[in-house]
Design an enzyme around this catalytic site. Sequence first.
Site: not given
Length: 501
Positions: A80, A155, A179
């Site tokens: 990420k 996210s 997330s």
Amino acid sequence: MNELVTLTAAELGERIAARQISSEEVTQAHLDRIDEVDGDIRAFLLVDHDGALDAARRIDARIARGERLGPLAGVPLAVKDLFCTEGLATTAASRMLEGWIPPYDSTIVARCKDAGMVILGKTNLDEFAMGSSTETSAFGPTHNPWDLERVPGGSGGGSAASLASFQAPLALGTDTGGSIRQPGAVTGTVGIKPTYGSTSRYGVIAMASSLDTPGPCARTVLDAALLHEAMAGHDAMDQTTIDQPTPAIVEAARKTDVSGMRVGVVSELAGDGYDPQVVARFREAVEMLTDGGAEVVEVSCPHFDLALPAYYLIQPAEVSSNLARYDAMRYGLRVDDDGEHSAEQVMRATRGAGFGAEAKRRIILGTYALSAGYYDAYYGSAQKVRTLIQRDFDNAWQTCDVLVSPVTPTTAFRLGERIADPMAMYRSDLCTIPANMAGSPAGSFPIGLSQTDGMPVGMQVMAPIMADDRIYRVGAVLERSLNEKWGTSLLAQAPELGGER
Ligand code: GLN
């Protein structure tokens, strides 16, 4: 599709260690897969073709010399884009950091490299990890591999989508309010938020520091456990990390047994506002646990309903403080620095241009919640609610070993559907936020598909602090039950890409 990209991380690791395949071949197969499908999915913000192949060759050379490396040596990993990676641009999906290249690795990235994992690239996310759809990314949204018109959650939508489309076997995520778990649920993948403080935040771009928790994303329960074990543990560089051994999570993932476990179904997290198909799959999954010998009871956690409003005071308050560092002086973007404008004008112009609408909304909300005269009414009350939520958990642990609920009230929604309605977007995290407020570990596991839209549904499993192993025990049973029911894994039914599945 090359068969290598369909193998689990555990299988890849074994075959690489046994020199049946090389890490270079495996890495190349994943890079090819990215080239083939990511134009449609957009899971990656950056793909490090050369760096990945170099790292893979180095691992192959070490294995050829007879070195014994860990179970994930040579296995590709998607990261990420909130984790600092030395020499690789790290943006947090914000214009503010566009082009910034960190001079160091976050602790977790360094640990993954030490374990021999090969970094494929950086995955897309909501800007500074604020959102539930990846649509707030300054670089455009990621698409859900199950249906390109739908969001992959957020996210960490990029990490989840990279797994669901077989572009990576493992990915790193962070979970502040859901997330890791919510993208896992809506893409049919596994995502675990470890106990707060059991995974290091050092070098992870800070969002809400009292909640931010890095964790593993994978396609199978065992793969998540292997990655979790490689990431976790005390870090002298993060003062909030817990100086205790990580629970035996890999062993728990292999156990596949919940007999005698006391499973509490949270009464407050189902009912009105929940998609009936989500609730139906959830009830079936509870049955699977009963069939596996678990003792199921209904548990009330009366303050869980307050978690979402309290989160939207605490989280923005911490954001307003953490994001103050983007002042045009130290990192990334600088606007109007032409000698004609004062430092304050440059700061204003930079923050105006560099942050997207959601980041600005949270900064403004948080600054207000912390301002003199309002602090007690807003931030102070929210902290009290946080304590009440922790007490609900403590009470539940008197009678249960784990708590379960749906992960999200609905399946993946359509791109564009909630972006103009922040409240609708925020409600995506109704079920996931309580665990963040208490610091408890929680995981998301695929449990089936909606019969209305064909999209994946997930079950959330929550456990007491530092009892992350219980989550894996339950997850392993859900996975086995589902695979037995269908004779195949959930992702084998994803209709979109290539049609091979
Ligand atoms: N969706 C939640 C938010 O927007 C949680 C995000 C996260 O866990 N990083 O704040």
